[in-house]
Motif scaffolding. Sequence first.
Motif, mmCIF file in Angstrom:
data_model
loop_
_atom_site.group_PDB
_atom_site.id
_atom_site.type_symbol
_atom_site.label_atom_id
_atom_site.label_comp_id
_atom_site.label_asym_id
_atom_site.label_seq_id
_atom_site.Cartn_x
_atom_site.Cartn_y
_atom_site.Cartn_z
ATOM 1 N N ARG A 54 38.604 55.844 -18.370
ATOM 2 C CA ARG A 54 38.357 54.916 -17.264
ATOM 3 C C ARG A 54 38.308 53.465 -17.732
ATOM 4 O O ARG A 54 38.446 52.543 -16.923
ATOM 5 N N THR A 55 38.114 53.246 -19.038
ATOM 6 C CA THR A 55 38.165 51.880 -19.561
ATOM 7 C C THR A 55 39.596 51.445 -19.860
ATOM 8 O O THR A 55 39.827 50.304 -20.258
ATOM 9 N N LEU A 177 29.367 56.001 -13.858
ATOM 10 C CA LEU A 177 30.550 55.514 -13.153
ATOM 11 C C LEU A 177 30.226 54.958 -11.770
ATOM 12 O O LEU A 177 30.987 54.160 -11.230
ATOM 13 N N GLY A 182 29.705 51.137 -14.153
ATOM 14 C CA GLY A 182 30.942 51.774 -13.717
ATOM 15 C C GLY A 182 31.887 50.799 -13.052
ATOM 16 O O GLY A 182 33.111 50.865 -13.235
ATOM 17 N N ARG A 183 31.334 49.875 -12.296
ATOM 18 C CA ARG A 183 32.179 48.855 -11.665
ATOM 19 C C ARG A 183 32.780 47.929 -12.723
ATOM 20 O O ARG A 183 33.934 47.500 -12.598
ATOM 21 N N ASN A 186 35.707 49.861 -14.257
ATOM 22 C CA ASN A 186 36.906 49.843 -13.425
ATOM 23 C C ASN A 186 37.591 48.480 -13.473
ATOM 24 O O ASN A 186 38.826 48.396 -13.488
ATOM 25 N N ARG A 189 39.475 48.134 -16.747
ATOM 26 C CA ARG A 189 40.733 48.877 -16.737
ATOM 27 C C ARG A 189 41.834 48.099 -16.010
ATOM 28 O O ARG A 189 42.996 48.108 -16.442
ATOM 29 N N GLU A 190 41.474 47.397 -14.947
ATOM 30 C CA GLU A 190 42.474 46.662 -14.173
ATOM 31 C C GLU A 190 42.932 45.404 -14.904
ATOM 32 O O GLU A 190 44.120 45.106 -14.947
ATOM 33 N N THR A 195 38.298 40.124 -16.088
ATOM 34 C CA THR A 195 36.917 40.612 -16.104
ATOM 35 C C THR A 195 36.058 39.779 -17.040
ATOM 36 O O THR A 195 34.907 39.451 -16.729
ATOM 37 N N GLN A 254 41.414 59.471 -11.885
ATOM 38 C CA GLN A 254 40.766 58.448 -11.075
ATOM 39 C C GLN A 254 39.387 58.857 -10.583
ATOM 40 O O GLN A 254 38.663 58.044 -10.012
ATOM 41 N N THR A 255 39.022 60.108 -10.763
ATOM 42 C CA THR A 255 37.726 60.597 -10.304
ATOM 43 C C THR A 255 37.185 61.624 -11.288
ATOM 44 O O THR A 255 37.958 62.304 -11.970
#
Length: 319
Positions: A54-55, A177, A182-183, A186, A189-190, A195, A254-255
Amino acid sequence: MGRSTSSALIGGGIAIVAALAIMPYLLDERFFYHIAILVCFAAIGASSLHLIIRTGHVSLCHAAFIGVGAYVSANVVMKLGFPFVGGLVAGTLAAAGLGLMIGPVILRLTGKYFVLITFLFGEILRMVFVDWQSITGGANGLSGIPAPAPVFAEPKYFYALALLAATACVAVCGRILSSETGRFVNAIRESEQLTECVGVPVIRTKVMIFVIACGFAGFAGALIAHYARYISPPNFGPLESLNLVIMNVIGGMQTLVGPLLGAIFLVLVPEFLRGYVQLQHIMFGVILILVMAFLPAGVVGVKDWVARRMIPHDRRGEQ
């Protein structure tokens, strides 16, 4: 439709996992308890790796951290005379500590460079497991590892322990997460640069997630060692790390439900194909290609995939 569909998928995934969790007790056969225990181990490994994924990183040395936990726990119990809980804690902390040592260095790499360095690090650890005979037993492995307690020598009762451990691990991963961390994950990752520009400590966050994931891997390794009562270097090689990645890809990256479904799939399918051992890897390859081609969101994305093909093009904007 997106949010309600996602909630329905998560609820359905949880229901499936819960049903499969109680099924061994309904069947009450030693073989089914064994398979269920393997699913629990795979769920811990896959869900902890999911944190790293997720990272935005894909690690190919996660099974090596499982091996660290397994060997440390076995030695602490067998050679130092500590109880199982002491070995479990030692194995978890050893894997987390190793993650803390290498995390600040390798997590500055991205893409194929990170994948390559984790693969090489996993190979280095595997060679250590082979060569450090006084601790690991070398290529022959370690045998005679005691069960956590005499009652847990019976798979029926060890399954309860494994299920509790897997549930706790997945719950902690889910809490992380769904939190502010967790935010951050995410967002990293984007876009790491964006960030970092808004004040999020990117490297520190990634290292923290990596250490937690490695700790859970060591936790799983300690449980594996005291269940199997025998461990050897091939159990913690690159192929096992790749299987954990495949669990995430097949289930969905994604989950958190994705790696759980992937763990169930990748443990159960070989049992159904036991009579076709030579074809197992070919079938896994075909399945993986099909999932990546038609279900980029994994098994959890099936409902969306079906909906996109059943709703006319001119009506999709209304959904």
